[in-house]
Design a protein around this motif. Structure first.
Motif, short mmCIF file in Angstrom:
data_model
loop_
_atom_site.label_atom_id
_atom_site.label_comp_id
_atom_site.label_asym_id
_atom_site.label_seq_id
_atom_site.Cartn_x
_atom_site.Cartn_y
_atom_site.Cartn_z
N GLN A 25 0.86 -1.18 0.00
CA GLN A 25 0.00 0.00 0.00
C GLN A 25 0.90 1.23 0.00
O GLN A 25 1.21 1.81 1.03
N ALA A 26 1.35 1.61 -1.21
CA ALA A 26 2.40 2.62 -1.31
C ALA A 26 1.93 4.01 -0.89
O ALA A 26 0.76 4.35 -1.06
N ILE A 27 2.86 4.77 -0.36
CA ILE A 27 2.62 6.17 -0.02
C ILE A 27 2.64 6.97 -1.32
O ILE A 27 3.49 6.73 -2.18
N GLU A 28 1.71 7.89 -1.46
CA GLU A 28 1.65 8.66 -2.70
C GLU A 28 2.71 9.75 -2.75
O GLU A 28 2.90 10.48 -1.78
N LEU A 29 3.39 9.84 -3.89
CA LEU A 29 4.41 10.87 -4.13
C LEU A 29 3.91 11.75 -5.28
O LEU A 29 3.14 11.29 -6.10
N PRO A 30 4.38 13.01 -5.35
CA PRO A 30 3.96 13.83 -6.50
C PRO A 30 4.51 13.25 -7.81
O PRO A 30 5.60 12.68 -7.85
N ASN A 31 3.71 13.45 -8.85
CA ASN A 31 3.99 12.87 -10.17
C ASN A 31 5.01 13.67 -10.95
O ASN A 31 4.90 14.88 -11.02
N TYR A 32 6.01 12.99 -11.54
CA TYR A 32 6.94 13.74 -12.39
C TYR A 32 7.42 12.91 -13.58
O TYR A 32 7.32 11.69 -13.58
N THR A 33 7.96 13.62 -14.56
CA THR A 33 8.58 13.00 -15.72
C THR A 33 10.09 13.28 -15.64
O THR A 33 10.47 14.44 -15.50
N PRO A 34 10.93 12.24 -15.68
CA PRO A 34 12.38 12.50 -15.66
C PRO A 34 12.81 13.17 -16.97
O PRO A 34 12.41 12.72 -18.04
N ILE A 35 13.61 14.21 -16.87
CA ILE A 35 14.07 14.94 -18.05
C ILE A 35 15.54 14.64 -18.31
O ILE A 35 15.97 14.50 -19.44
N LEU A 36 16.30 14.53 -17.22
CA LEU A 36 17.75 14.35 -17.35
C LEU A 36 18.21 13.62 -16.09
O LEU A 36 17.74 13.91 -15.00
N SER A 37 19.13 12.66 -16.27
CA SER A 37 19.61 11.94 -15.09
C SER A 37 21.13 11.79 -15.17
O SER A 37 21.65 11.23 -16.13
N ARG A 38 21.84 12.32 -14.19
CA ARG A 38 23.29 12.21 -14.10
C ARG A 38 23.62 11.58 -12.75
O ARG A 38 22.76 11.47 -11.89
N SER A 39 24.90 11.20 -12.58
CA SER A 39 25.25 10.54 -11.33
C SER A 39 24.99 11.44 -10.12
O SER A 39 24.58 10.97 -9.07
N ASP A 40 25.21 12.75 -10.28
CA ASP A 40 25.10 13.63 -9.10
C ASP A 40 23.87 14.52 -9.09
O ASP A 40 23.66 15.26 -8.13
N PHE A 41 23.04 14.49 -10.13
CA PHE A 41 21.79 15.26 -10.09
C PHE A 41 20.81 14.77 -11.14
O PHE A 41 21.19 14.03 -12.05
N GLN A 42 19.56 15.19 -10.97
CA GLN A 42 18.50 14.87 -11.94
C GLN A 42 17.72 16.14 -12.23
O GLN A 42 17.67 17.04 -11.39
#
Ligand code: NAG
Ligand code: NAG
Ligand code: NAG
Ligand code: NAG
Ligand code: NAG
Ligand code: NAG
Length: 208
Positions: A25-42
């Protein structure tokens, strides 16, 4: 003392929430679309969202978070126009004024409101001095860090993300405050605790 007891009960409840979360029964998180993913930031494009916020004119992140959270806790446990319990979500966000921000800038603690309310959650009881906030869709740069977020760590993490964004020539929208996102209750031990720094950004690709 009463506050301490409330916190204890709250964290106990959250632990229970997290356990049932693990049981599907997962806790709800705000919805997002990943745009860019690097080792030290997104970079994430968050959908429009609703938050309930508590303004706290403190001088420390730790203290302001606790004080703000206690008011939000009361709201989700029935101090609202419908006298109803509201499902717990994550993360809790705390806006931290930057050193360059005008003095008197407060900390603002927020909790995410489930999309099942369609932007119209029960109103907070007036004495809690909370606000319902609507966020437009927004691009956010995110840096993850573990352990317990506290005054000693957060500035280092914020600086690290700012350095990365400057290095990548990403436009920072607001330099008066930065956000710390907390995903776990304090009863969760340090293994796999998740916190994030959030900074509003623009000028990346076509969507941001
Ligand atoms: C964004 O939110 C709107 C309404 O709030 C919803 O209709 C839409 O499906 C959401 N989009 C995504 C990608 O979650
Ligand atoms: C109000 O409370 C009732 C009973 O607890 C619940 O079923 C209903 O969803 C609540 N409405 C809102 C808008 O929260
Ligand atoms: C980030 O963007 C949201 C949505 O546009 C806005 O409501 C919020 O105030 C911004 N926060 C900061 C710290 O700039
Ligand atoms: C960005 O970081 C890379 C790798 O750390 C470095 O080589 C580069 O010089 C930096 N660029 C700027 C504009 O600071
Ligand atoms: C942290 O939690 C794990 C799993 O619940 C447990 O095995 C471990 O002993 C805990 N560590 C501490 C320091 O409490
Ligand atoms: C903290 O929250 C994150 C995100 O929901 C979750 O993946 C992680 O397992 C949680 N950590 C603990 C110690 O419960």
């Amino acid at each position: 003392m009463e506050t301490a007891v409330m916190h204890f009960v709250y964290y106990l409840l959250i632990s229970i929430c997290w356990c049932s979360g693990n049981m599907g029964q997962a806790i709800e998180l705000p919805n997002y679309t990943p745009i860019l993913s690097r080792s030290d930031f997104q970079i994430r494009l968050y959908n429009e969202s609703t938050w309930v916020s508590a303004r706290v004119s403190g001088t420390s992140f730790d203290q302001s978070y606790k004080i703000g959270f206690q008011r939000l806790y009361q709201y989700i446990h029935g101090a609202n126009s419908n006298s109803s319990k509201i499902a717990f979500t994550a993360p809790a966000l705390t806006s931290v004024p930057s050193s360059s921000s005008p003095s008197g800038n407060a900390y603002i603690v927020r909790i995410f409101i489930s999309t099942r309310f369609h932007g119209k959650p029960p109103l907070p009881n007036p004495e809690l001095k909370l606000r319902i906030e609507k966020w437009k869709s927004q691009c956010i740069a995110v840096r993850k860090f573990g352990g317990y977020a506290n005054d000693d760590d957060i500035n280092k993490e914020i600086e690290a993300l700012l350095t990365t964004l400057n290095n990548q020539s990403i436009t920072i929208q607001d330099t008066d405050s930065y956000i710390i996102a907390n995903y776990n209750a304090s009863s969760h031990n340090t293994t796999q605790r998740l916190n994030e720094v959030w900074i509003n950004v623009s000028g990346i690709g076509t969507q941001c």
